[in-house]
Design an enzyme around this catalytic site. Sequence first.
Site, PDB file in Angstrom:
ATOM      1  N   HIS A  20       0.855  -1.191   0.000  1.00 29.84           N
ATOM      2  CA  HIS A  20       0.000   0.000   0.000  1.00 29.84           C
ATOM      3  C   HIS A  20       0.889   1.239   0.000  1.00 29.84           C
ATOM      4  CE1 HIS A  20      -3.726   2.141   1.982  1.00 29.84           C
ATOM      5  NE2 HIS A  20      -3.043   2.964   1.184  1.00 29.84           N
ATOM      6  N   HIS A  22       1.199   4.864  -2.523  1.00 23.96           N
ATOM      7  CA  HIS A  22       0.767   5.641  -3.703  1.00 23.96           C
ATOM      8  C   HIS A  22       2.011   6.291  -4.279  1.00 23.96           C
ATOM      9  CE1 HIS A  22      -3.553   5.515  -2.458  1.00 23.96           C
ATOM     10  NE2 HIS A  22      -2.990   5.355  -1.266  1.00 23.96           N
ATOM     11  N   HIS A 200      -9.650   1.048  -0.935  1.00 22.04           N
ATOM     12  CA  HIS A 200      -9.510   1.691   0.373  1.00 22.04           C
ATOM     13  C   HIS A 200     -10.874   1.590   1.059  1.00 22.04           C
ATOM     14  CE1 HIS A 200      -5.807   3.277  -1.168  1.00 22.04           C
ATOM     15  NE2 HIS A 200      -5.609   4.099  -0.158  1.00 22.04           N
ATOM     16  N   GLU A 203     -11.094   3.688   6.372  1.00 23.17           N
ATOM     17  CA  GLU A 203     -10.020   4.601   6.810  1.00 23.17           C
ATOM     18  C   GLU A 203     -10.696   5.716   7.600  1.00 23.17           C
ATOM     19  OE1 GLU A 203      -8.044   6.706   3.606  1.00 23.17           O
ATOM     20  OE2 GLU A 203      -6.314   7.242   4.854  1.00 23.17           O
ATOM     21  N   ASP A 281       1.802   4.083   2.726  1.00 25.03           N
ATOM     22  CA  ASP A 281       0.736   4.914   2.141  1.00 25.03           C
ATOM     23  C   ASP A 281       1.321   6.065   1.302  1.00 25.03           C
ATOM     24  OD1 ASP A 281      -1.880   5.507   1.549  1.00 25.03           O
ATOM     25  OD2 ASP A 281      -2.415   6.290   3.519  1.00 25.03           O
TER      26      ASP A 281
HETATM   27  N1  ADE Z   1      -4.697   8.741  -1.924  1.00 23.55           N
HETATM   28  C1  ADE Z   1      -3.455   8.838  -1.466  1.00 23.55           C
HETATM   29  N2  ADE Z   1      -3.414   8.530  -0.165  1.00 23.55           N
HETATM   30  C2  ADE Z   1      -4.677   8.197   0.201  1.00 23.55           C
HETATM   31  C3  ADE Z   1      -5.274   7.764   1.406  1.00 23.55           C
HETATM   32  N3  ADE Z   1      -4.585   7.615   2.533  1.00 23.55           N
HETATM   33  N4  ADE Z   1      -6.604   7.530   1.398  1.00 23.55           N
HETATM   34  C4  ADE Z   1      -7.310   7.695   0.289  1.00 23.55           C
HETATM   35  N5  ADE Z   1      -6.792   8.106  -0.865  1.00 23.55           N
HETATM   36  C5  ADE Z   1      -5.481   8.343  -0.915  1.00 23.55           C
HETATM   37 ZN    ZN Z   2      -3.753   4.771   0.547  1.00 19.56          ZN
END
Ligand code: ADE
Ligand code: ZN
Length: 341
Positions: A20, A22, A200, A203, A281
């Site tokens: 995970h 990005h 996702h 969260e 993340d």
């Molecule tokens: N895009 C990048 N980081 C994210 C996150 N923590 N939650 C949702 N979208 C994202």
């Molecule tokens: Zn994420």
Amino acid sequence: MRKDITIEDFINGIPKAELHVHIEGTFEPELMFKIAIRNNSRIKYKSVEEIREAYKFNNLQDFLDIYYEGAGILTEEEDFYDLTMAYLEKAVSQKVLHSEIFFDPQTHTGRGIKFSTVINGIHKALAEAEEKFGMSTGLIMCFLRDLDESAAMKTLEEGLAYRKRIIAVGLDSAETGNPPSKFQDVFTRAREAGFLTVAHGGEEGPAKYVREALELLKVSRIDHGNHCLDDDKLTEELVCRKIPLTVCPLSNLRLKVIDCMEDHPLRRMMKRGLLVTLNSDDPAYFGGYINENYLAITKALNLTPDDIYKLAKNSFEASFLEESVKDKMLARVREYKKMYE
Ligand code: ADE
Ligand code: ZN
């Protein structure tokens, strides 16, 4: 564990997978500045320090506003290559043997950058890292859930031309008010085309969104998943079906999903038998890459070397690697542990 080894050394050296991250969230201010100058693009900050100073968030949306602004600097194929290579070098230095990386095509196509520019730049770096570092990688194409499903469908159609370079599709961006049900058709179409699916969920959003992701999008993994613990039946199902959660402790802290690291639900998740993994993340924004995440949660929850060993093993078990490759990587984790006994 051997007395001459600190827990930090143990974390830094253990072979692990990251599931995970990005790629746009690995954009360090130094590189942002360098690329902005190279492209003659306007950047609202005067210095690297000023950029870092702006990284104070009260929630996911505050963060996303800054994250999309940063990603707006990326223009040329070379920019996407440099971004990806910088992450891969960092990951390999932290003993990441395998990484499954998210990218957000709509963040770029929405401002006139071609899909091919984005994916060719990223892919060139991934191919080079496999060759140079022996690292294996996978690419996950995320849809922005705050946009509508037709935009996601258009993105999927573009992604189909690169089917061999993309292992799965995912769902990210602003969770609240954008339930998985909004994307049922595009995920069905993606599965029909042979993509695996992740999303996702839980969260900032409720356990209900995690259930929708499972039942409607038929995901193989949940990204984050913190709020699944609010629903006992759902948690039981995730345990029984061995659906992994890709947990991101420093992200949760910086986005105020938790008040302090000591409150993080990771230990409860492990005790419940969930297949949890640790991940970074958006490391450039949240103050640490994967090893810093392992270390922060270890200190806060007093995790033991056995817990760390379990989390590293989980990272490969939860990956999309072929079973035979998984077994080889798991053997490396076992060998590593033996060295320190
Ligand atoms: N895009 C990048 N980081 C994210 C996150 N923590 N939650 C949702 N979208 C994202
Ligand atoms: Zn994420």
